[in-house]
Design a protein around this motif. Structure first.
Motif, short mmCIF file in Angstrom:
data_model
loop_
_atom_site.label_atom_id
_atom_site.label_comp_id
_atom_site.label_asym_id
_atom_site.label_seq_id
_atom_site.Cartn_x
_atom_site.Cartn_y
_atom_site.Cartn_z
N ASP A 115 2.44 1.61 -3.44
CA ASP A 115 1.43 2.17 -4.20
C ASP A 115 1.19 3.72 -4.29
N THR A 116 1.17 4.19 -3.12
CA THR A 116 0.99 5.54 -2.82
C THR A 116 2.24 6.35 -3.37
N LYS A 173 0.34 0.02 -8.50
CA LYS A 173 -0.98 -0.57 -8.04
C LYS A 173 -1.17 -1.61 -9.05
N ASP A 174 -0.94 -1.85 -10.31
CA ASP A 174 -1.22 -2.54 -11.16
C ASP A 174 -0.59 -4.13 -10.85
N ARG A 222 0.31 4.66 -10.21
CA ARG A 222 -0.57 3.57 -11.01
C ARG A 222 0.11 2.11 -11.57
N ALA A 243 0.75 -1.36 0.20
CA ALA A 243 -0.04 0.03 0.09
C ALA A 243 0.78 1.33 0.03
#
Length: 138
Positions: free
Chosen positions: A12-13, A20-21, A17, A9
């Motif tokens: 991701d931040t 995140k993928d 993107r 997480a």
């Protein structure tokens, strides 16, 4: 929430993107005894700043460096490395550094309670009040 999920997480931040993928397909948490620095109360004041105050062109990075970011250990080592690069490149100190999230409620509550306790016992000055270490090692 597992450590791997929290790390994903946070990445991701930071990375957006594309991260995140991505999917985590394997993760391991390795715990090594005595593998983390133990800082003592008051040691922050003795840590060097990122830039030497005595010798031009000397910079310090690592988890032993005084930083305003609030991270520790490996994260602090990384952040202080970015701070050194920013100093060398004459950019603002926090360029490219993502601020930490605010403390979780229970952490903020604990900090407030300890500060209030120390202020009361220190006659209005929390620096004169006892620290947790005073109770643990007596």
């Amino acid at each position: 929430e597992s450590i791997a999920e929290k790390a994903k997480a946070d990445l991701d931040t930071m990375l957006g993107r594309d991260c995140k993928d991505a999917k985590v397909i394997d993760a391991a948490v390795v715990k090594l005894p005595q593998a983390v620095n133990w800082y003592s109360p008051g040691s922050y004041a003795n840590m060097p700043d990122v830039r030497s105050s005595e010798i031009p062109n000397v910079y310090f990075a690592g988890d032993i460096v005084r930083s305003r970011h609030g991270s520790w250990s490996q994260e602090k080592a990384f952040v202080s490395g970015v701070e050194v690069a920013n100093a060398i490149l004459e950019r603002r100190p926090n360029h490219g550094i993502i601020p930490l999230d605010p403390d979780e409620f229970h952490v903020a509550l604990g900090r407030t309670a300890v500060s209030t306790f120390r202020r009361l016992l220190g006659g209005g000055d929390p620096k004169k009040g006892p620290s947790l270490v005073d109770f643990l090692w007596r």
